[in-house]
Design a protein around this motif. Structure first.
Motif, mmCIF file in Angstrom:
data_model
loop_
_atom_site.group_PDB
_atom_site.id
_atom_site.type_symbol
_atom_site.label_atom_id
_atom_site.label_comp_id
_atom_site.label_asym_id
_atom_site.label_seq_id
_atom_site.Cartn_x
_atom_site.Cartn_y
_atom_site.Cartn_z
ATOM 1 N N ASN A 15 25.159 18.417 29.640
ATOM 2 C CA ASN A 15 24.123 17.857 30.512
ATOM 3 C C ASN A 15 22.777 17.744 29.801
ATOM 4 O O ASN A 15 21.756 17.470 30.441
ATOM 5 N N ASN A 16 22.791 17.987 28.486
ATOM 6 C CA ASN A 16 21.576 17.897 27.665
ATOM 7 C C ASN A 16 20.419 18.723 28.233
ATOM 8 O O ASN A 16 19.294 18.236 28.361
ATOM 9 N N LEU A 17 20.728 19.968 28.571
ATOM 10 C CA LEU A 17 19.715 20.858 29.131
ATOM 11 C C LEU A 17 19.450 22.025 28.188
ATOM 12 O O LEU A 17 20.351 22.474 27.476
ATOM 13 N N THR A 18 18.242 22.510 28.222
ATOM 14 C CA THR A 18 17.906 23.722 27.482
ATOM 15 C C THR A 18 18.171 24.930 28.370
ATOM 16 O O THR A 18 18.326 24.800 29.594
ATOM 17 N N ARG A 19 18.202 26.094 27.767
ATOM 18 C CA ARG A 19 18.353 27.320 28.549
ATOM 19 C C ARG A 19 17.223 27.420 29.571
ATOM 20 O O ARG A 19 17.455 27.782 30.720
ATOM 21 N N GLN A 20 16.031 27.113 29.147
ATOM 22 C CA GLN A 20 14.876 27.208 30.034
ATOM 23 C C GLN A 20 15.014 26.261 31.221
ATOM 24 O O GLN A 20 14.707 26.632 32.354
ATOM 25 N N GLN A 21 15.482 25.051 30.993
ATOM 26 C CA GLN A 21 15.657 24.095 32.090
ATOM 27 C C GLN A 21 16.666 24.602 33.116
ATOM 28 O O GLN A 21 16.452 24.472 34.323
ATOM 29 N N VAL A 22 17.753 25.189 32.639
ATOM 30 C CA VAL A 22 18.758 25.729 33.562
ATOM 31 C C VAL A 22 18.159 26.898 34.344
ATOM 32 O O VAL A 22 18.280 26.970 35.568
ATOM 33 N N ARG A 23 17.512 27.802 33.633
ATOM 34 C CA ARG A 23 16.903 28.960 34.292
ATOM 35 C C ARG A 23 15.894 28.527 35.355
ATOM 36 O O ARG A 23 15.912 29.033 36.472
ATOM 37 N N GLU A 24 15.032 27.584 35.003
ATOM 38 C CA GLU A 24 14.027 27.118 35.959
ATOM 39 C C GLU A 24 14.667 26.437 37.161
ATOM 40 O O GLU A 24 14.240 26.640 38.290
ATOM 41 N N SER A 25 15.698 25.642 36.925
ATOM 42 C CA SER A 25 16.377 24.943 38.025
ATOM 43 C C SER A 25 17.028 25.911 39.006
ATOM 44 O O SER A 25 17.122 25.620 40.199
ATOM 45 N N GLY A 40 27.871 36.218 26.309
ATOM 46 C CA GLY A 40 29.105 36.847 26.755
ATOM 47 C C GLY A 40 29.056 38.352 26.908
ATOM 48 O O GLY A 40 30.072 38.974 27.193
ATOM 49 N N SER A 41 27.878 38.942 26.756
ATOM 50 C CA SER A 41 27.805 40.401 26.901
ATOM 51 C C SER A 41 27.702 40.832 28.366
ATOM 52 O O SER A 41 27.936 42.000 28.681
ATOM 53 N N ARG A 42 27.402 39.895 29.264
ATOM 54 C CA ARG A 42 27.367 40.173 30.702
ATOM 55 C C ARG A 42 27.891 38.960 31.448
ATOM 56 O O ARG A 42 27.848 37.841 30.951
ATOM 57 N N THR A 43 28.350 39.201 32.662
ATOM 58 C CA THR A 43 28.781 38.122 33.547
ATOM 59 C C THR A 43 27.988 38.242 34.839
ATOM 60 O O THR A 43 27.825 39.349 35.357
ATOM 61 N N PRO A 44 27.489 37.149 35.363
ATOM 62 C CA PRO A 44 26.700 37.232 36.603
ATOM 63 C C PRO A 44 27.555 37.610 37.805
ATOM 64 O O PRO A 44 28.791 37.537 37.758
ATOM 65 N N ASP A 45 26.883 37.985 38.881
ATOM 66 C CA ASP A 45 27.598 38.308 40.121
ATOM 67 C C ASP A 45 28.160 37.022 40.737
ATOM 68 O O ASP A 45 27.834 35.915 40.306
ATOM 69 N N ASN A 46 29.013 37.183 41.729
ATOM 70 C CA ASN A 46 29.700 36.034 42.337
ATOM 71 C C ASN A 46 28.733 35.009 42.920
ATOM 72 O O ASN A 46 28.954 33.801 42.788
ATOM 73 N N GLU A 47 27.683 35.475 43.552
ATOM 74 C CA GLU A 47 26.714 34.556 44.154
ATOM 75 C C GLU A 47 26.068 33.664 43.082
ATOM 76 O O GLU A 47 25.912 32.464 43.265
ATOM 77 N N THR A 48 25.743 34.251 41.953
ATOM 78 C CA THR A 48 25.127 33.493 40.869
ATOM 79 C C THR A 48 26.126 32.529 40.242
ATOM 80 O O THR A 48 25.773 31.399 39.884
ATOM 81 N N ILE A 49 27.374 32.932 40.133
ATOM 82 C CA ILE A 49 28.413 32.032 39.610
ATOM 83 C C ILE A 49 28.532 30.804 40.504
ATOM 84 O O ILE A 49 28.626 29.678 40.017
ATOM 85 N N VAL A 50 28.488 31.010 41.803
ATOM 86 C CA VAL A 50 28.556 29.886 42.745
ATOM 87 C C VAL A 50 27.323 28.993 42.592
ATOM 88 O O VAL A 50 27.428 27.761 42.643
ATOM 89 N N MET A 61 35.933 28.387 40.127
ATOM 90 C CA MET A 61 37.118 28.739 39.341
ATOM 91 C C MET A 61 37.015 28.158 37.932
ATOM 92 O O MET A 61 37.438 28.783 36.974
ATOM 93 N N TYR A 62 36.442 26.981 37.804
ATOM 94 C CA TYR A 62 36.223 26.396 36.491
ATOM 95 C C TYR A 62 35.192 27.219 35.719
ATOM 96 O O TYR A 62 35.374 27.519 34.548
ATOM 97 N N MET A 63 34.099 27.585 36.394
ATOM 98 C CA MET A 63 33.048 28.376 35.731
ATOM 99 C C MET A 63 33.617 29.666 35.152
ATOM 100 O O MET A 63 33.218 30.103 34.082
ATOM 101 N N LEU A 64 34.556 30.271 35.861
ATOM 102 C CA LEU A 64 35.130 31.541 35.423
ATOM 103 C C LEU A 64 36.233 31.374 34.384
ATOM 104 O O LEU A 64 36.741 32.354 33.855
ATOM 105 N N GLY A 65 36.619 30.134 34.106
ATOM 106 C CA GLY A 65 37.671 29.901 33.126
ATOM 107 C C GLY A 65 39.063 30.041 33.705
ATOM 108 O O GLY A 65 40.047 30.044 32.973
#
Length: 107
Positions: A15-25, A40-50, A61-65
């Motif tokens: 999606n041609n986004l930077t880390r900062q753009q994703v975080r801000e969004s 990969g040292s941490r995985t977010p909680d379910n709410e954040t994954i959604v 399910m795609y996000m989780l692989g």
């Protein structure tokens, strides 16, 4: 199987986004937490994954692989192609596909 971090990086890059753009969004203020999710040292909680899934318009399910299909459209196309190739005279494949679609892609 790809991990959450691999999927996150792939989706961000595609999606041609930077880390900062994703975080801000997504209103994620903690830079180090986000960086841990990508490395990969941490995985977010379910709410954040959604939240990530909704942002990138993919299934959780795609996000989780767990699923190789990004969204419901890809799932339906995959099923239709399979039915076209292999047939479905009794409609059992179509019925199974609808049940799976409802489980994975609807609330």
């Amino acid at each position: 199987m790809e991990s959450f971090s691999e999927r996150l990086i792939h989706l961000r890059h595609s999606n041609n986004l930077t880390r900062q753009q994703v975080r801000e969004s997504l209103n994620i203020n903690n830079v180090s937490t986000y960086n841990r999710w990508e490395n990969g040292s941490r995985t977010p909680d379910n709410e954040t994954i959604v939240r990530f899934a909704n942002f990138f318009k993919v299934s959780p399910m795609y996000m989780l692989g767990i699923s190789h299909l990004m969204n419901g459209d890809e799932f339906l196309l995959d099923v239709l192609e399979n039915i076209e190739l292999n047939g479905d005279p009794e409609g059992t494949r179509a019925k199974f596909a609808l049940e799976e679609y409802r489980k994975e892609f609807t609330v």
